[in-house]
Design an enzyme around this catalytic site. Structure first.
Site, PDB file in Angstrom:
ATOM      1  N   ASP A 212      96.848  12.459  16.866  1.00 18.95           N
ATOM      2  CA  ASP A 212      97.095  11.321  17.920  1.00 18.95           C
ATOM      3  C   ASP A 212      96.016  11.255  18.977  1.00 18.95           C
ATOM      4  OD1 ASP A 212      99.415  10.251  19.299  1.00 18.95           O
ATOM      5  OD2 ASP A 212      98.966  11.391  21.104  1.00 18.95           O
ATOM      6  N   GLU A 274      94.198   8.724  14.464  1.00 24.15           N
ATOM      7  CA  GLU A 274      94.502   7.597  15.303  1.00 24.15           C
ATOM      8  C   GLU A 274      93.530   7.364  16.697  1.00 24.15           C
ATOM      9  OE1 GLU A 274      97.800   5.853  18.555  1.00 24.15           O
ATOM     10  OE2 GLU A 274      96.886   7.935  18.725  1.00 24.15           O
TER      11      GLU A 274
HETATM   12  C1  NOJ Z   1      99.936   7.321  20.159  1.00 27.97           C
HETATM   13  C2  NOJ Z   1     101.113   7.656  19.704  1.00 27.97           C
HETATM   14  O1  NOJ Z   1     101.090   6.653  18.461  1.00 27.97           O
HETATM   15  C3  NOJ Z   1     102.240   7.151  20.842  1.00 27.97           C
HETATM   16  O2  NOJ Z   1     103.252   6.701  20.385  1.00 27.97           O
HETATM   17  C4  NOJ Z   1     102.070   7.830  22.112  1.00 27.97           C
HETATM   18  O3  NOJ Z   1     102.853   7.208  23.218  1.00 27.97           O
HETATM   19  C5  NOJ Z   1     100.760   7.914  22.579  1.00 27.97           C
HETATM   20  N1  NOJ Z   1      99.531   8.245  21.662  1.00 27.97           N
HETATM   21  C6  NOJ Z   1     100.866   9.308  23.381  1.00 27.97           C
HETATM   22  O4  NOJ Z   1     100.747  10.419  22.800  1.00 27.97           O
END
Ligand code: NOJ
Length: 554
Positions: A212, A274
């Site tokens: 993440d 990500e």
């Molecule tokens: C990216 C995640 O995909 C999202 O859903 C989340 O709100 C943020 N990061 C914070 O963790």
């Protein structure tokens, strides 16, 4: 007709064949996939029961969004304990069963790691609050003194300041919700803790991780004020590193350590970043040989329905990834962005991942047509691809959820100006006639399902010629049989408003030509080319506007 290639193809087949180089990975958002009980919230037993559906769809792996103990302030991306399962979703035994059964079906499993922040209910944050200013417990986070308002001007991604004051006067940093305090990655304890988290799940047999906000862990020295525009960064218009909290060079050392750990395990474990960074050259740094295996290509997701823009993205994505020996990793949707069947249905280019209040309703017919053609493009491109649950059903974004049903913190923190991400998180429809469309054992669902889901339910689309589900199944079958993702690829010059790919693999007979028609007029299929599949079954002699074909040209 083709771009003549005296210097070899635009992209050459990978030299090595690790599974993740060509894998199709299906994202499961646990609270919305399937429920094994009556509470209206999806869970691990619900997922396990539906795994055969995913095997039949033809994907190689699943990535499961967080299911760890959490107060659910950000749907589980606020983790209170990285080493357990929230009772809402089941137990560690359920997680073990899921992994075992998935492996038995030939599916690999990624779990989500959330290293930028914990929940404020994580033991570390509670200890930090209790220990007070200057303590080693506070040094795991960003606690600062400031007499004059927040320590700097950083905005939270969810709206408002990124700083919250605690009763003793110190401020802590949270780049997301105030219930998601950022960890201080210059602290060796933080680094050690996450290596333990990775080991814990690797030891339980998971095949890898989705990481993440991988670009956000390291903050610029001294936490200087930010003078840029966050939305321009989100929209890919300004490099992410212009913000002192994104894409700082120090992040890469973290992932080198992680890669070494993964490599010490048997079985080709992998991790995907990500990382909303741009330009693509910056993204490619995350997939250098000693870092991540994959990084989501969000620039592709944000490219408007425009042939020139898509071709440019494809060329740049392949070139930047090829330069570091990594597969391009294509993505059209996730639990964070407007569903493609809606996004492609706007009369304007909807590159912002989020929906603002007051935006008009999209044209779903056009959007669905384009989303199916876009899937045909994505699933033919070399490299790996991700499918977000419900994308294979052609689900639209649910834009008319009542305000009191919405749960995404972006909705409340923006005062309702941003509708947020609930619209792509509505529980899946499995069976038309069952309560809750078969989502669980009752008619309760944590977000209301619209009537339009009835015809899109899995049981309505299964075996139905022309359904989006059967299209995805067929595409995945052909992609595998012709090894499209592992071939040499060239772009063809078919005209400004067309995208043409030619894919050649040495291991299978036949060259495949892919044509996506973004022009207003039909594209006639040349004699001698056989339609392998089209984005609509009626396509034979020519490809209409907003449609795509895969052709056998051998
Ligand atoms: C990216 C995640 O995909 C999202 O859903 C989340 O709100 C943020 N990061 C914070 O963790």
């Amino acid at each position: 007709m083709s771009a003549s290639q005296t210097r070899g193809p635009l992209h050459s087949a990978p030299l090595t064949q690790e599974w993740w180089r060509t894998a199709v990975i299906y994202q499961i958002y646990p609270r919305s996939f399937a429920s094994g009980n009556r509470d209206g919230i999806g869970d691990l037993p619900g997922i396990t029961r539906r795994l055969p559906y995913l095997r039949d769809l033809g994907v190689d792996a699943v990535w499961i969004s967080p299911f760890y103990p959490s107060p659910q302030a950000d749907a589980g991306y606020d983790v209170a304990d990285y080493l357990d399962v929230d009772p809402l979703f089941g137990s560690l035994t359920d997680a073990d069963d899921l992994v075992t059964i998935a492996h038995g079906l030939g599916l690999r499993v990624f779990v989500d790691v959330v290293p930028n922040h914990t929940s404020d209910e994580h033991a570390w944050f509670q200890q930090a609050l209790a220990a007070g200013p200057g303590s080693p417990e506070r040094a795991r986070y960003w606690f600062l003194d400031s007499d004059d308002g927040p320590p700097n001007n950083w905005p939270s991604e969810f709206g408002g300041s990124a700083w919250t004051q605690v009763p003793d006067g110190q401020w802590y940093l949270h780049m997301f919700d105030r219930k998601q305090p950022d960890l201080n990655w210059s602290n060796p304890e933080v680094r050690a803790m996450f290596l333990d988290v990775l080991r814990f799940w690797l030891d339980r047999g998971v095949d890898g991780f989705r990481v993440d906000v991988a670009q956000a862990l390291v903050k610029a020295h001294g936490l200087p004020d930010f003078h840029g525009d966050l939305h321009a960064i989100f929209d890919g218009k300004v490099p992410a590193y212009t913000a002192p909290f994104y894409d700082q060079d120090g992040v890469h050392d973290i992932y080198r350590d992680w890669r070494q750990l993964l490599d010490s395990y048997p079985g080709d474990r992998a991790m995907v970043a990500e990382a909303w960074v741009n330009p693509l050259e910056r993204l490619s740094r995350y997939v250098r040989p000693d870092e991540f295996h994959q990084a989501f290509n969000f620039a592709f997701l944000q490219t408007p329905w425009n042939a020139t823009a898509l071709r440019t993205n494809i060329v740049e994505s392949l070139q930047t990834n090829d330069a570091v020996g990594a597969p391009a990793t294509w993505v059209l949707s996730s639990h964070d962005v407007i569903r493609p069947a809606s996004r492609f249905g706007y009369a304007y280019d909807h590159i912002s991942p989020w929906l603002a209040a007051g935006e008009p309703a999209p044209d779903i017919t056009t959007g669905t047509r384009r989303a199916r053609a876009a899937a045909m493009l994505m699933l033919a491109l070399p490299g790996s691809a991700y499918i977000y649950q419900g994308e294979e059903l052609g689900l639209p974004e649910v834009i008319d959820l009542p305000a009191d049903a919405r749960q995404d913190p972006t909705f409340t923190s923006s005062g309702g100006e941003i509708l947020g991400r609930d619209g792509c998180r509505v529980p899946l429809p499995w069976e038309r006639e069952a309560p809750g469309y078969g989502f669980g054992a009752s008619n309760t669902t944590w977000l209301p399902q619209p009537d339009t889901f009835a015809d899109l339910a899995v049981d309505q689309q299964t075996g139905q010629s022309g359904s989006t589900l059967e299209l995805y199944r067929a595409l995945l079958t052909i992609r595998r049989a012709r090894q499209l993702a592992a071939g040499d690829m060239d772009l063809l010059d078919l005209g400004v408003e067309l995208i043409g790919l030619r894919i050649t693999t040495t291991t299978t007979t036949g060259t495949t030509q892919v044509v996506v028609n973004l022009a207003d007029n039909d594209w006639p299929i040349p004699a001698g080319m056989k339609v392998l599949i089209a984005s609509h079954p009626g396509v034979t002699g020519s490809v209409p506007s907003d449609h795509a074909v895969w052709l056998d040209v051998s």
